[in-house]
Design a protein around this motif. Sequence first.
Motif, PDB file in Angstrom:
ATOM      1  N   ILE A  56       0.818  -0.970   0.163  1.00  0.00           N
ATOM      2  CA  ILE A  56      -0.040  -0.360   0.267  1.00  0.00           C
ATOM      3  C   ILE A  56       0.840   0.872  -0.039  1.00  0.00           C
ATOM      4  CG2 ILE A  56      -2.016   1.296   1.177  1.00  0.00           C
ATOM      5  CD1 ILE A  56      -2.729  -1.375   2.253  1.00  0.00           C
ATOM      6  N   THR A  57       1.003   1.984  -0.673  1.00  0.00           N
ATOM      7  CA  THR A  57       1.861   2.860  -0.940  1.00  0.00           C
ATOM      8  C   THR A  57       1.128   4.230  -1.337  1.00  0.00           C
ATOM      9  OG1 THR A  57       4.027   3.888  -2.277  1.00  0.00           O
ATOM     10  CG2 THR A  57       2.208   2.420  -3.464  1.00  0.00           C
ATOM     11  N   SER A  58       1.959   5.739  -1.406  1.00  0.00           N
ATOM     12  CA  SER A  58       0.956   7.012  -1.880  1.00  0.00           C
ATOM     13  C   SER A  58       2.354   7.836  -1.871  1.00  0.00           C
ATOM     14  CB  SER A  58       0.380   6.856  -0.273  1.00  0.00           C
ATOM     15  OG  SER A  58      -0.478   8.540  -1.628  1.00  0.00           O
ATOM     16  N   CYS A  59       2.259   9.161  -2.714  1.00  0.00           N
ATOM     17  CA  CYS A  59       2.617   9.936  -1.911  1.00  0.00           C
ATOM     18  C   CYS A  59       2.035  10.776  -2.222  1.00  0.00           C
ATOM     19  CB  CYS A  59       3.393  10.263  -3.742  1.00  0.00           C
ATOM     20  SG  CYS A  59       5.528   8.662  -3.891  1.00  0.00           S
ATOM     21  N   SER A  60       2.768  12.246  -0.969  1.00  0.00           N
ATOM     22  CA  SER A  60       2.185  13.560  -0.980  1.00  0.00           C
ATOM     23  C   SER A  60       0.330  13.573  -0.492  1.00  0.00           C
ATOM     24  CB  SER A  60       2.326  14.368  -2.578  1.00  0.00           C
ATOM     25  OG  SER A  60       3.767  14.266  -2.481  1.00  0.00           O
ATOM     26  N   THR A  61       0.096  12.470  -0.288  1.00  0.00           N
ATOM     27  CA  THR A  61      -1.276  12.307   0.153  1.00  0.00           C
ATOM     28  C   THR A  61      -1.652  12.413   2.228  1.00  0.00           C
ATOM     29  OG1 THR A  61      -1.863  10.866  -2.375  1.00  0.00           O
ATOM     30  CG2 THR A  61      -3.348  11.178  -0.101  1.00  0.00           C
ATOM     31  N   LEU A  62      -1.560  11.907   2.728  1.00  0.00           N
ATOM     32  CA  LEU A  62      -1.371  11.682   4.139  1.00  0.00           C
ATOM     33  C   LEU A  62      -1.065  12.654   4.927  1.00  0.00           C
ATOM     34  CD1 LEU A  62      -1.839   8.924   5.558  1.00  0.00           C
ATOM     35  CD2 LEU A  62       0.416   9.650   7.133  1.00  0.00           C
ATOM     36  N   GLN A  63      -1.326  13.497   4.442  1.00  0.00           N
ATOM     37  CA  GLN A  63      -1.439  15.170   4.794  1.00  0.00           C
ATOM     38  C   GLN A  63      -3.137  15.659   5.099  1.00  0.00           C
ATOM     39  OE1 GLN A  63       0.614  14.758   2.103  1.00  0.00           O
ATOM     40  NE2 GLN A  63       0.087  16.094   0.793  1.00  0.00           N
ATOM     41  N   TRP A  64      -3.504  15.352   4.119  1.00  0.00           N
ATOM     42  CA  TRP A  64      -4.790  15.667   3.847  1.00  0.00           C
ATOM     43  C   TRP A  64      -5.904  14.355   4.179  1.00  0.00           C
ATOM     44  CZ3 TRP A  64      -5.941  19.916   1.692  1.00  0.00           C
ATOM     45  CH2 TRP A  64      -4.909  20.152   0.253  1.00  0.00           C
ATOM     46  N   PHE A  65      -5.092  13.552   5.399  1.00  0.00           N
ATOM     47  CA  PHE A  65      -6.476  13.009   6.314  1.00  0.00           C
ATOM     48  C   PHE A  65      -6.804  13.147   7.238  1.00  0.00           C
ATOM     49  CE2 PHE A  65      -5.027   8.667   4.640  1.00  0.00           C
ATOM     50  CZ  PHE A  65      -5.046   8.898   2.699  1.00  0.00           C
ATOM     51  N   ASN A  66      -7.800  12.780   8.151  1.00  0.00           N
ATOM     52  CA  ASN A  66      -8.276  12.858   9.230  1.00  0.00           C
ATOM     53  C   ASN A  66      -7.173  12.736  10.173  1.00  0.00           C
ATOM     54  OD1 ASN A  66      -9.996  15.209   8.767  1.00  0.00           O
ATOM     55  ND2 ASN A  66     -11.599  13.819   7.453  1.00  0.00           N
ATOM     56  N   ASP A  67      -7.762  10.865  10.301  1.00  0.00           N
ATOM     57  CA  ASP A  67      -6.973  10.093  11.431  1.00  0.00           C
ATOM     58  C   ASP A  67      -5.995   9.397  10.727  1.00  0.00           C
ATOM     59  OD1 ASP A  67      -6.822   8.542  13.213  1.00  0.00           O
ATOM     60  OD2 ASP A  67      -8.970   8.372  13.328  1.00  0.00           O
ATOM     61  N   PRO A  68      -4.818   9.887  10.922  1.00  0.00           N
ATOM     62  CA  PRO A  68      -3.918   8.759  10.241  1.00  0.00           C
ATOM     63  C   PRO A  68      -3.365   7.531  10.978  1.00  0.00           C
ATOM     64  CG  PRO A  68      -3.196  11.201   9.887  1.00  0.00           C
ATOM     65  CD  PRO A  68      -3.806  11.250  10.491  1.00  0.00           C
ATOM     66  N   GLU A  69      -3.758   7.223  11.512  1.00  0.00           N
ATOM     67  CA  GLU A  69      -3.693   6.278  13.055  1.00  0.00           C
ATOM     68  C   GLU A  69      -4.634   5.009  12.938  1.00  0.00           C
ATOM     69  OE1 GLU A  69      -3.300   5.442  18.051  1.00  0.00           O
ATOM     70  OE2 GLU A  69      -3.775   7.147  17.511  1.00  0.00           O
ATOM     71  N   ALA A  70      -5.604   5.941  12.901  1.00  0.00           N
ATOM     72  CA  ALA A  70      -6.768   4.676  12.273  1.00  0.00           C
ATOM     73  C   ALA A  70      -6.257   3.839  11.047  1.00  0.00           C
ATOM     74  CB  ALA A  70      -8.554   5.771  12.111  1.00  0.00           C
ATOM     75  N   PHE A  71      -6.184   5.311  10.397  1.00  0.00           N
ATOM     76  CA  PHE A  71      -5.892   4.363   8.379  1.00  0.00           C
ATOM     77  C   PHE A  71      -4.383   3.743   8.564  1.00  0.00           C
ATOM     78  CE2 PHE A  71      -3.538   4.835   4.560  1.00  0.00           C
ATOM     79  CZ  PHE A  71      -3.914   4.549   4.187  1.00  0.00           C
ATOM     80  N   PHE A  72      -3.924   3.545   9.940  1.00  0.00           N
ATOM     81  CA  PHE A  72      -2.110   3.281   9.384  1.00  0.00           C
ATOM     82  C   PHE A  72      -3.490   1.616  10.084  1.00  0.00           C
ATOM     83  CE2 PHE A  72       0.812   6.841  10.463  1.00  0.00           C
ATOM     84  CZ  PHE A  72       0.728   7.097   9.340  1.00  0.00           C
ATOM     85  N   LEU A  73      -3.708   1.294  11.378  1.00  0.00           N
ATOM     86  CA  LEU A  73      -4.561   0.183  11.480  1.00  0.00           C
ATOM     87  C   LEU A  73      -4.877  -0.415  10.482  1.00  0.00           C
ATOM     88  CD1 LEU A  73      -5.544  -2.108  14.125  1.00  0.00           C
ATOM     89  CD2 LEU A  73      -7.054  -0.262  14.306  1.00  0.00           C
TER      90      LEU A  73
END
Length: 275
Positions: free
Chosen positions: A132-149
């Motif tokens: 699972i990969t991405s560039c220049s996107t995660l800064q737009w997320f509300n809850d990175p911790e939940a997404f990592f789970l």
Amino acid sequence: MDKQLIAERFAKARSTYTREARVQQQVAGKMMRILTDVLYSAEHILPETLSARFRHIVEFGCGTGSYSRILLQTLQPDTLLLNDLCREMEECVGELCSAQAIPRKEGSTETEVRFLPGDAESLDFPEYTDLITSCSTLQWFNDPEAFFLRCHHALAKDGILAFSTFGTENMHQIRRLTGHGLDYLPAQRLQQLLAPHFDVLHAEEEIVSLSFTTPQAVLKHLKQTGVTGTEKRIWTRGRLQRFCEEYIRQFTDADGNVTLTYHPIYIIAKNKKPV
């Protein structure tokens, strides 16, 4: 985060993003170099076996497909799921979803590429995904911790989560002058959020400075890359004049240009095996 507004801004910028998003394209290239180098050293993988290591890949926040094309060329997976919040991005990656998109090595099958629109924070990715990969996107997320789970559950037991995002110094000029900007997480905090479910194999960050002739050129650059997705205030003539005067006063370099700072963060993490 107003996800609808973010999607609208990126949709409007899709025809100019590839030309204007110079830093994001550099980040995409570096992301792949880091990913492959880490795997070569950590897992002793050979370049010719990369496609076997990553048969099934998900890219969230694919945008206009700059990183998607690098993924296809370098890793040549069996399946590649491209996701983006902005439904209109499908037209930008449409040719990748055709059977003849990327020629593969002799004797191998063609990659199955499909596009899935929607918010990656609420979508269910396929189980047993290898990367699972991405560039220049995660800064737009509300809850990175939940997404990592959720990534932990979707990935295979030795799957990789590899992403770039931006750190606290990103576009600090804009925040200082407008009082507005994203709440960027530092690299150390991202690693803390990953720790319960991932082993961080690599983390690094850098500062990239772009020069522009005028503050108005900075604003045009931001608009054409779509990254004004959280700004709702109207730019009146008076506000624009004050912004430009302060930008020139505070952020002019030795050559007489004004600067804009980017702060990329790169992280490669390996899914922890179930206990």
